[in-house]
Write an enzyme that holds these catalytic residues in place. Structure first.
Site, PDB file in Angstrom:
ATOM      1  N   ILE A  18       0.836  -1.209   0.000  1.00 56.07           N
ATOM      2  CA  ILE A  18       0.000   0.000   0.000  1.00 56.07           C
ATOM      3  C   ILE A  18       0.872   1.261   0.000  1.00 56.07           C
ATOM      4  O   ILE A  18       0.538   2.252  -0.665  1.00 56.07           O
ATOM      5  CB  ILE A  18      -0.942  -0.027   1.229  1.00 56.07           C
ATOM      6  CG1 ILE A  18      -1.958  -1.170   1.090  1.00 56.07           C
ATOM      7  CG2 ILE A  18      -1.649   1.312   1.406  1.00 56.07           C
ATOM      8  CD1 ILE A  18      -2.770  -1.466   2.356  1.00 56.07           C
ATOM      9  N   ASP A  64      14.718   1.733  10.725  1.00 59.83           N
ATOM     10  CA  ASP A  64      13.986   0.637  11.359  1.00 59.83           C
ATOM     11  C   ASP A  64      13.006   1.227  12.364  1.00 59.83           C
ATOM     12  O   ASP A  64      13.412   1.750  13.409  1.00 59.83           O
ATOM     13  CB  ASP A  64      14.965  -0.307  12.053  1.00 59.83           C
ATOM     14  CG  ASP A  64      14.247  -1.424  12.788  1.00 59.83           C
ATOM     15  OD1 ASP A  64      12.998  -1.536  12.669  1.00 59.83           O
ATOM     16  OD2 ASP A  64      14.930  -2.192  13.496  1.00 59.83           O
ATOM     17  N   ASN A  92       2.327   4.881   6.977  1.00 58.33           N
ATOM     18  CA  ASN A  92       1.738   3.635   6.450  1.00 58.33           C
ATOM     19  C   ASN A  92       2.429   2.383   6.971  1.00 58.33           C
ATOM     20  O   ASN A  92       1.769   1.354   7.134  1.00 58.33           O
ATOM     21  CB  ASN A  92       1.824   3.683   4.913  1.00 58.33           C
ATOM     22  CG  ASN A  92       1.743   2.299   4.287  1.00 58.33           C
ATOM     23  OD1 ASN A  92       0.661   1.747   4.112  1.00 58.33           O
ATOM     24  ND2 ASN A  92       2.907   1.712   3.970  1.00 58.33           N
ATOM     25  N   SER A 142      -7.058  -0.044   9.937  1.00 62.17           N
ATOM     26  CA  SER A 142      -7.498  -1.331   9.378  1.00 62.17           C
ATOM     27  C   SER A 142      -8.955  -1.582   9.737  1.00 62.17           C
ATOM     28  O   SER A 142      -9.417  -1.165  10.816  1.00 62.17           O
ATOM     29  CB  SER A 142      -6.648  -2.468   9.942  1.00 62.17           C
ATOM     30  OG  SER A 142      -7.192  -3.718   9.587  1.00 62.17           O
ATOM     31  N   TYR A 155      -2.936  -7.003  17.115  1.00 64.16           N
ATOM     32  CA  TYR A 155      -2.812  -6.195  15.882  1.00 64.16           C
ATOM     33  C   TYR A 155      -3.969  -5.205  15.795  1.00 64.16           C
ATOM     34  O   TYR A 155      -3.770  -4.015  15.545  1.00 64.16           O
ATOM     35  CB  TYR A 155      -2.801  -7.109  14.655  1.00 64.16           C
ATOM     36  CG  TYR A 155      -2.914  -6.358  13.342  1.00 64.16           C
ATOM     37  CD1 TYR A 155      -1.821  -5.690  12.798  1.00 64.16           C
ATOM     38  CD2 TYR A 155      -4.134  -6.294  12.642  1.00 64.16           C
ATOM     39  CE1 TYR A 155      -1.921  -4.984  11.599  1.00 64.16           C
ATOM     40  CE2 TYR A 155      -4.246  -5.603  11.445  1.00 64.16           C
ATOM     41  CZ  TYR A 155      -3.137  -4.946  10.928  1.00 64.16           C
ATOM     42  OH  TYR A 155      -3.248  -4.240   9.753  1.00 64.16           O
ATOM     43  N   THR A 190      -1.405  -7.886  -0.548  1.00 64.35           N
ATOM     44  CA  THR A 190       0.011  -7.501  -0.412  1.00 64.35           C
ATOM     45  C   THR A 190       0.717  -8.665   0.282  1.00 64.35           C
ATOM     46  O   THR A 190       0.076  -9.654   0.640  1.00 64.35           O
ATOM     47  CB  THR A 190       0.164  -6.252   0.476  1.00 64.35           C
ATOM     48  OG1 THR A 190      -0.223  -6.600   1.812  1.00 64.35           O
ATOM     49  CG2 THR A 190      -0.665  -5.075  -0.002  1.00 64.35           C
TER      50      THR A 190
HETATM   51  N1  LIG Z   1      -2.667  -5.662   3.408  1.00 63.12           N
HETATM   52  C1  LIG Z   1      -3.792  -5.600   4.110  1.00 63.12           C
HETATM   53  O1  LIG Z   1      -4.698  -6.459   3.974  1.00 63.12           O
HETATM   54  C2  LIG Z   1      -4.005  -4.469   5.083  1.00 63.12           C
HETATM   55  C3  LIG Z   1      -5.307  -4.280   5.579  1.00 63.12           C
HETATM   56  C4  LIG Z   1      -5.534  -3.246   6.478  1.00 63.12           C
HETATM   57  C5  LIG Z   1      -4.500  -2.417   6.858  1.00 63.12           C
HETATM   58  N2  LIG Z   1      -3.260  -2.608   6.366  1.00 63.12           N
HETATM   59  C6  LIG Z   1      -2.189  -1.698   6.817  1.00 63.12           C
HETATM   60  O2  LIG Z   1      -1.628  -1.052   5.695  1.00 63.12           O
HETATM   61  C7  LIG Z   1      -0.254  -0.746   5.952  1.00 63.12           C
HETATM   62  C8  LIG Z   1       0.601  -1.293   4.820  1.00 63.12           C
HETATM   63  O3  LIG Z   1       0.403  -2.693   4.751  1.00 63.12           O
HETATM   64  P1  LIG Z   1       0.866  -3.580   3.503  1.00 63.12           P
HETATM   65  O4  LIG Z   1      -0.146  -4.634   3.338  1.00 63.12           O
HETATM   66  O5  LIG Z   1       1.241  -2.704   2.359  1.00 63.12           O
HETATM   67  O6  LIG Z   1       2.178  -4.257   4.141  1.00 63.12           O
HETATM   68  P2  LIG Z   1       3.494  -4.874   3.474  1.00 63.12           P
HETATM   69  O7  LIG Z   1       3.276  -5.200   2.044  1.00 63.12           O
HETATM   70  O8  LIG Z   1       3.927  -5.935   4.412  1.00 63.12           O
HETATM   71  O9  LIG Z   1       4.536  -3.641   3.550  1.00 63.12           O
HETATM   72  C9  LIG Z   1       4.911  -3.147   4.797  1.00 63.12           C
HETATM   73  C10 LIG Z   1       5.807  -1.936   4.626  1.00 63.12           C
HETATM   74  O10 LIG Z   1       6.162  -1.452   5.941  1.00 63.12           O
HETATM   75  C11 LIG Z   1       7.577  -1.428   6.077  1.00 63.12           C
HETATM   76  N3  LIG Z   1       7.972  -1.849   7.417  1.00 63.12           N
HETATM   77  C12 LIG Z   1       7.490  -2.899   8.125  1.00 63.12           C
HETATM   78  N4  LIG Z   1       8.144  -2.994   9.297  1.00 63.12           N
HETATM   79  C13 LIG Z   1       9.066  -1.990   9.331  1.00 63.12           C
HETATM   80  C14 LIG Z   1      10.043  -1.574  10.269  1.00 63.12           C
HETATM   81  N5  LIG Z   1      10.263  -2.202  11.414  1.00 63.12           N
HETATM   82  N6  LIG Z   1      10.801  -0.499   9.955  1.00 63.12           N
HETATM   83  C15 LIG Z   1      10.621   0.150   8.784  1.00 63.12           C
HETATM   84  N7  LIG Z   1       9.723  -0.200   7.860  1.00 63.12           N
HETATM   85  C16 LIG Z   1       8.945  -1.254   8.129  1.00 63.12           C
HETATM   86  C17 LIG Z   1       8.107  -2.403   5.037  1.00 63.12           C
HETATM   87  O11 LIG Z   1       9.427  -2.005   4.664  1.00 63.12           O
HETATM   88  P3  LIG Z   1      10.527  -3.091   4.127  1.00 63.12           P
HETATM   89  O12 LIG Z   1       9.773  -4.090   3.331  1.00 63.12           O
HETATM   90  O13 LIG Z   1      11.464  -2.255   3.314  1.00 63.12           O
HETATM   91  O14 LIG Z   1      11.182  -3.664   5.350  1.00 63.12           O
HETATM   92  C18 LIG Z   1       7.094  -2.247   3.893  1.00 63.12           C
HETATM   93  O15 LIG Z   1       7.449  -1.167   3.077  1.00 63.12           O
HETATM   94  C19 LIG Z   1       0.061  -1.345   7.321  1.00 63.12           C
HETATM   95  O16 LIG Z   1      -0.032  -0.348   8.310  1.00 63.12           O
HETATM   96  C20 LIG Z   1      -1.025  -2.380   7.513  1.00 63.12           C
HETATM   97  O17 LIG Z   1      -1.290  -2.635   8.880  1.00 63.12           O
HETATM   98  C21 LIG Z   1      -2.977  -3.620   5.484  1.00 63.12           C
END
Ligand SMILES: NC(=O)c1ccc[n+]([C@@H]2O[C@H](COP(=O)([O-])OP(=O)(O)OC[C@H]3O[C@@H](n4cnc5c(N)ncnc54)[C@H](OP(=O)(O)O)[C@@H]3O)[C@@H](O)[C@H]2O)c1
Length: 248
Positions: A18, A64, A92, A142, A155, A190
């Site tokens: 996202i 981090d 995000n 979320s 979470y 994702t």
């Molecule tokens: N996917 C869903 O179904 C969903 C639904 C509701 C809400 N969300 C929310 O949407 C947001 C994005 O989710 P996503 O699905 O796009 O997740 P994702 O594909 O797992 O990507 C997560 C991102 O966060 C970064 N990140 C994670 N831990 C980190 C840390 N310790 N330090 C720095 N960067 C960190 C990662 O960076 P690196 O990869 O470079 O480490 C990556 O760019 C999150 O807040 C999630 O809770 C997601």
């Protein structure tokens, strides 16, 4: 839709998912984007290259966000790059731990709250000095915050905490013409929700949605882009559900 020419933006977790889609969407509207990432430098480089190919400026910063000083280091470097004005912060970056209440460990709980709550709150604190009139902050919450999915209470609680923070910051920053909102996605395909790539995961997801397709990162990114734009200038303190009609 949204004219963001010359606006400066920080998107955390923009290497994938996202965050990546959001960074690209904001850049398509003309914004200059700081692409924050954690471990995936190559993916972040690709996002930076894609934004530059659109004619916008972009730089990447690694930090981090599970570390106590992660937001401080990210903010310091961002200020060095963009100078004295931040128009849009999209907090995000987040993690998910698939632990039920029976399995959850103290370490998992602390890590979830460090990345999903502590980091975005302190990032706002550290960047507040360069937010100006018409700046805005968008958190990514979320569906889980308001509707139990899969029993992942810790979470979900991090997202509930974020939604409370939205109200407090919107109240505190409103007199300075700074808006604070959140977008609450449903299931989005994702790495975090990779279970939707299985037949069973997809069926379970579609069963709880009114709209019968799996959400894509771009679906959320366009809502964030709207909220970030002047079109949303009278919206603050809100959580916008972007979930294809989940759990109606
Ligand atoms: N996917 C869903 O179904 C969903 C639904 C509701 C809400 N969300 C929310 O949407 C947001 C994005 O989710 P996503 O699905 O796009 O997740 P994702 O594909 O797992 O990507 C997560 C991102 O966060 C970064 N990140 C994670 N831990 C980190 C840390 N310790 N330090 C720095 N960067 C960190 C990662 O960076 P690196 O990869 O470079 O480490 C990556 O760019 C999150 O807040 C999630 O809770 C997601």
């Amino acid at each position: 839709m949204a004219e963001l020419s010359g606006k400066t933006v920080v998107v955390t977790g923009a290497s994938r998912g996202i965050g990546r889609a959001t960074a690209l969407s904001l850049a398509q509207e003309g914004a200059q984007v700081i692409v924050h990432y954690g471990r995936h430098a190559r993916e972040a480089d690709q996002v930076v290259a894609e934004i530059r190919s659109l004619g916008s400026r972009a730089e990447k910063i690694s930090a981090d966000l599970s570390a106590p000083d992660g937001p401080h280091r990210l903010a310091k470097r961002a200020k060095e790059i963009i100078g004295g004005r931040l128009d849009i912060l999209v907090a995000n970056a987040g993690i998910f731990v698939p632990a039920s209440i029976e399995d959850l460990t103290i370490e998992e709980f602390d890590r979830l709250f460090a990345v999903n709550v502590r980091a975005p709150l302190f990032l706002v604190q550290q960047l507040r000095s360069i937010m100006c009139t018409d700046s805005n902050v968008i958190f990514i919450s979320s569906l889980a915050a308001r509707s139990p999915i899969g029993g992942h209470a810790a979470y979900a609680a991090t997202k509930g905490a974020l939604e409370t923070i939205v109200k407090y910051l919107a109240s505190a920053f409103g007199p300075h013409d700074i808006r604070v909102n959140a977008v609450a996605p449903g299931i989005v395909e994702t790495e975090m929700s990779s279970f939707v790539r299985t037949h069973e995961g997809r069926e379970r997801t579609l069963a709880m949605q009114s709209m019968k397709r799996v959400g894509r990162p771009e679906d959320v990114a366009r809502v964030v882009t709207f909220l970030a734009s002047n079109e949303a200038r009278w919206i603050t303190g809100e959580v916008v559900q972007a979930d294809g009609g989940s759990r109606l």
